[in-house]
Scaffold this active site. Structure first.
Site, mmCIF file in Angstrom:
data_model
loop_
_atom_site.group_PDB
_atom_site.id
_atom_site.type_symbol
_atom_site.label_atom_id
_atom_site.label_comp_id
_atom_site.label_asym_id
_atom_site.label_seq_id
_atom_site.Cartn_x
_atom_site.Cartn_y
_atom_site.Cartn_z
ATOM 1 C CB ALA A 47 7.459 -1.911 11.092
ATOM 2 N N GLY A 104 1.934 -3.897 4.952
ATOM 3 C CA GLY A 104 2.162 -5.133 4.991
ATOM 4 C C GLY A 104 1.520 -6.042 6.074
ATOM 5 C CE LYS A 134 -1.868 1.513 4.060
ATOM 6 N NZ LYS A 134 -0.587 2.955 4.204
ATOM 7 C CG ASP A 141 -3.332 1.884 7.014
ATOM 8 O OD1 ASP A 141 -3.777 2.554 6.776
ATOM 9 O OD2 ASP A 141 -1.520 1.855 7.338
#
Length: 307
Positions: A113, A118, A28, A153
């Site tokens: 991170a 992810g 993303k 997210d």
């Protein structure tokens, strides 16, 4: 047969062995990210134009097996603490016992991170796989609402298309007119604090906002790469400066991307430390990725298509 399989993989999903459902958990990228202010519930009100890269993790749901999660891949050993996929699997079983679940294998190809969503993308890929495995619940279960419970997210990663995201992330509007963009992703591979995102948000001077706000206007219809880059350039990532303070290596990565021939815009993705550079052609992006890989062999660098 090979062509049909490659097409399914390009769309982000495939079925390998009987009983296996495979989803790509694509990286993303926040092309833009503005922080409107701090909400009464403690979250920050965001506005973000989100796109996805053609690189990512692979999430395999093996139906008929006992629900559990295993992780492999080049960055599998880096996952510590909260695992959103395991959490999603457990909560789904409690929320809707009639769902057909199974074991989950994650091939972790994205740095952990990294500012690439992810873990959220992995959890979202699992939700899509389970939705495919349970067509009778495809339109009756509140998948987006459940995704929002897992993390800010996860809803946009569940949609898995270029989107405008707002609220704390629970509101998503898919966009149909955004063109594909050639880009380079670069991560410095430095240690990242476990509470990186929390530290980044703490450095923001975000004023309180009313409990209700009007929904943001969607971006104008954009069909050319040049116009998409101009739109991104005209908007910011409000997390960029605090991210540079928390992870100083971001500055070096941004500068290295910006110095590459043909780079139109270099920016931190989300809370970092991964940065992206936008280019007008795939050839320019590939050349830049090769240049960065040679000059910084310890970095994770990929030439990608965003869209």
């Amino acid at each position: 047969m090979a062509l049909a399989r490659s097409r399914r993989m390009a769309e982000g999903e495939r079925v390998d062995k009987p009983g296996n459902i495979v989803e790509r958990a694509r990286a993303k990228i926040n092309l833009t990210l503005s922080v409107v202010g701090r909400r009464a519930d403690g979250y920050h009100e965001l506005r973000s134009l989100v796109v996805f890269a053609d690189v990512g993790d692979t999430v395999t749901l093996q139906l008929g097996s006992s629900p559990n999660v295993s992780v492999a891949g080049p960055f599998g050993a880096d996952i510590t603490g909260r695992n959103l996929v395991a959490e999603a699997l457990a909560k789904l079983g409690q929320r809707e016992p009639r769902l057909q679940l199974g074991s989950v294998e994650i091939e972790k190809n994205l740095p952990v991170a990294a500012g690439l969503g992810g873990g959220s993308a992995d959890a979202a890929a699992l939700l899509r796989a389970i939705r495919r495995a349970n067509p009778e619940n495809a339109d009756t279960f509140d998948w987006i609402g459940f995704a929002a419970e897992l993390g800010s997210d996860v809803p946009v990663c569940f949609v898995n298309r270029p989107s405008l995201m707002w609220g704390r992330g629970e509101k998503v509007l898919p966009l149909t007119s955004l063109p594909s963009l050639a880009a380079v992703l670069a991560n410095p591979g430095v240690p990242v604090p476990a509470d990186k995102t929390t530290q980044v948000f703490r450095r923001l001077s975000a004023p309180p906002i009313p409990e209700t706000l009007p929904d943001p206007e969607p971006p104008p219809s954009i069909t050319r790469a040049e116009d998409a880059i101009a739109y991104a350039r005209a908007h910011t990532n409000d997390l960029a400066e605090p991210a540079r303070d928390v992870i100083p290596a971001c500055r070096e990565v941004e500068a290295a991307l910006a110095s590459c021939d043909g780079c139109q815009l270099a920016r931190i993705s989300g809370a970092g430390p991964t940065c992206f550079g936008l280019f007008l052609s795939t050839e320019a992006a590939q050349a830049a990725a090769q240049q960065l890989s040679r000059s910084h062999p310890n970095w994770w660098v990929r030439s990608v298509t965003l869209g």
